[in-house]
Design a protein around this motif. Structure first.
Motif, mmCIF file in Angstrom:
data_model
loop_
_atom_site.group_PDB
_atom_site.id
_atom_site.type_symbol
_atom_site.label_atom_id
_atom_site.label_comp_id
_atom_site.label_asym_id
_atom_site.label_seq_id
_atom_site.Cartn_x
_atom_site.Cartn_y
_atom_site.Cartn_z
ATOM 1 N N UNK A 36 0.828 -1.202 0.000
ATOM 2 C CA UNK A 36 0.000 0.000 0.000
ATOM 3 C C UNK A 36 0.864 1.253 0.000
ATOM 4 N N UNK A 37 1.931 1.221 0.766
ATOM 5 C CA UNK A 37 2.872 2.342 0.783
ATOM 6 C C UNK A 37 3.439 2.592 -0.607
ATOM 7 N N UNK A 38 3.791 1.521 -1.286
ATOM 8 C CA UNK A 38 4.310 1.618 -2.645
ATOM 9 C C UNK A 38 3.271 2.249 -3.580
ATOM 10 N N UNK A 39 2.010 1.826 -3.428
ATOM 11 C CA UNK A 39 0.940 2.379 -4.274
ATOM 12 C C UNK A 39 0.695 3.848 -3.965
ATOM 13 N N UNK A 40 0.744 4.217 -2.697
ATOM 14 C CA UNK A 40 0.514 5.604 -2.302
ATOM 15 C C UNK A 40 1.616 6.512 -2.839
ATOM 16 N N UNK A 41 2.846 6.116 -2.665
ATOM 17 C CA UNK A 41 3.961 6.911 -3.172
ATOM 18 C C UNK A 41 3.904 7.009 -4.695
ATOM 19 N N UNK A 42 3.431 5.943 -5.333
ATOM 20 C CA UNK A 42 3.340 5.916 -6.782
ATOM 21 C C UNK A 42 2.352 6.900 -7.369
ATOM 22 N N UNK A 43 1.517 7.520 -6.538
ATOM 23 C CA UNK A 43 0.587 8.533 -7.035
ATOM 24 C C UNK A 43 1.302 9.816 -7.434
#
Length: 333
Positions: A36-43
């Motif tokens: 989830x952290x990876x997805x959030x930063x990927x925004x």
């Protein structure tokens, strides 16, 4: 089921105006938290994220943080070392964050592992999987609630087993499972799930301006099963290697999908709050509303308010769980 394409479409709308700018990830060094952290930063949005983890995971996590910075130079990841099975350590981290921040937009909790091993207590006298799977999580929530209540769209996302509660899953006469025969994998994990929901359900009523989500992620190959095994559990390790691990790999959703679905929980108005507008079916909380409360959600991103069970748990367990938890955590609040 909420279609994955609709989830990605919603997540694509995340920008600097609506993203959770300050977040705390407890357990974000592996599994759902890391995904989830990876997805959030990927925004690509401007973020400051406190990533709380053990010293043993620091080296590999620093490499992960460097990769995240390449993906999104506007993201600041603050590594925060702590052995959060210890409540005193969890309190220390919270006090540190509170000294630096005036508000928090998102608290994301994933600590713990399956209780397949023998019962082990921390130096504070708490069984370690229960501390990670329940007490530490609730301590972070209670400690950081004042900062969460100072933002426009505060969210607490707790990943364990929302919607899987049963009235028979919780032992109200032995909440710490200390009696002989009480601590077993098949009883401990459902017990922890129900404890989380009962406590969060009461918090959601008292703090209606905060959105609480208890997620059951379904099958995701996070390695969680292996972390619970003791080195001398040869037979159980063999069973996991031969049967359980291949089954998990076969039925698991992809890492990317798991991360995107939990990012959806963090940002979408499908589950209350002031998140990104959602035109689909709104989630229903344990209080029967769509705009506030505790939302129990499954791996399909469907709300499962467990309407037959939750009222019985409120009658049977809430008072005892609340009193016992407040008493145990009192010294750390």
């Amino acid at each position: 089921m909420v279609a994955y394409k609709d989830i990605k479409a919603s997540n694509a709308l995340i920008n600097d105006a609506n993203a959770p700018h300050i977040a705390v990830f407890v357990g974000g060094t592996s599994g759902i938290g890391k995904l989830t952290l990876n997805a959030l930063v990927g925004t690509g949005t401007s973020l400051r994220i406190y990533l709380v983890g053990r010293r043993s995971s620091e080296e590999r996590t620093q490499s992960f943080i460097q990769d995240l910075h390449v993906v999104n130079p506007k993201a600041e990841i603050v590594w925060t070392e702590a052995e959060v099975s210890l409540l005193a350590e969890a309190k220390r981290v919270c006090e540190d964050i509170k000294s630096k921040e005036s508000r928090i937009d998102l608290l994301f909790l994933t600590t713990g592992y399956a209780p397949f091993g023998a019962r082990k207590e921390t130096p504070e006298g708490v069984e370690i999987t229960q501390s990670l799977g329940y007490y530490t999580r609730m301590l972070f929530v209670l400690q950081l609630l004042p900062l969460l209540k100072k933002t426009e769209n505060p969210r607490v996302v707790n990943v364990l087993g929302g919607g899987m509660e049963r009235t028979t899953s919780i032992n109200v006469d032995d909440l710490d499972l200390k009696k002989p025969g009480s601590f077993r994998a098949m009883t401990a994990q459902p017990h922890y799930i129900t404890l989380n929901t009962v406590f969060l359900d009461k918090l959601a009523v008292e703090h209606s301006d905060v959105t609480f989500i208890h997620s059951w992620p379904g099958s995701v190959n996070t390695g969680n099963v292996w972390r619970s095994l003791d080195p001398d559990q040869y037979i159980l390790s063999w069973v996991v290697w031969l049967f359980l691990d291949p089954l998990i790999r076969l039925i698991s959703s992809s890492d990317e999908e798991a991360g995107q679905r939990h990012l959806f929980y963090c940002t979408s108005a499908a589950f209350g709050g002031r998140g990104i507008a959602w035109k689909g079916k709104a989630g229903i909380s344990t209080s029967g509303t769509s705009n506030t409360g505790l939302f129990l959600v499954n791996y399909k991103c469907e709300s499962t308010p467990n309407a037959k069970v939750i009222p019985l748990l409120r009658e049977k367990a809430t008072a005892k769980v609340w009193e016992h938890t407040q008493m145990l955590l009192g010294a750390y609040l």
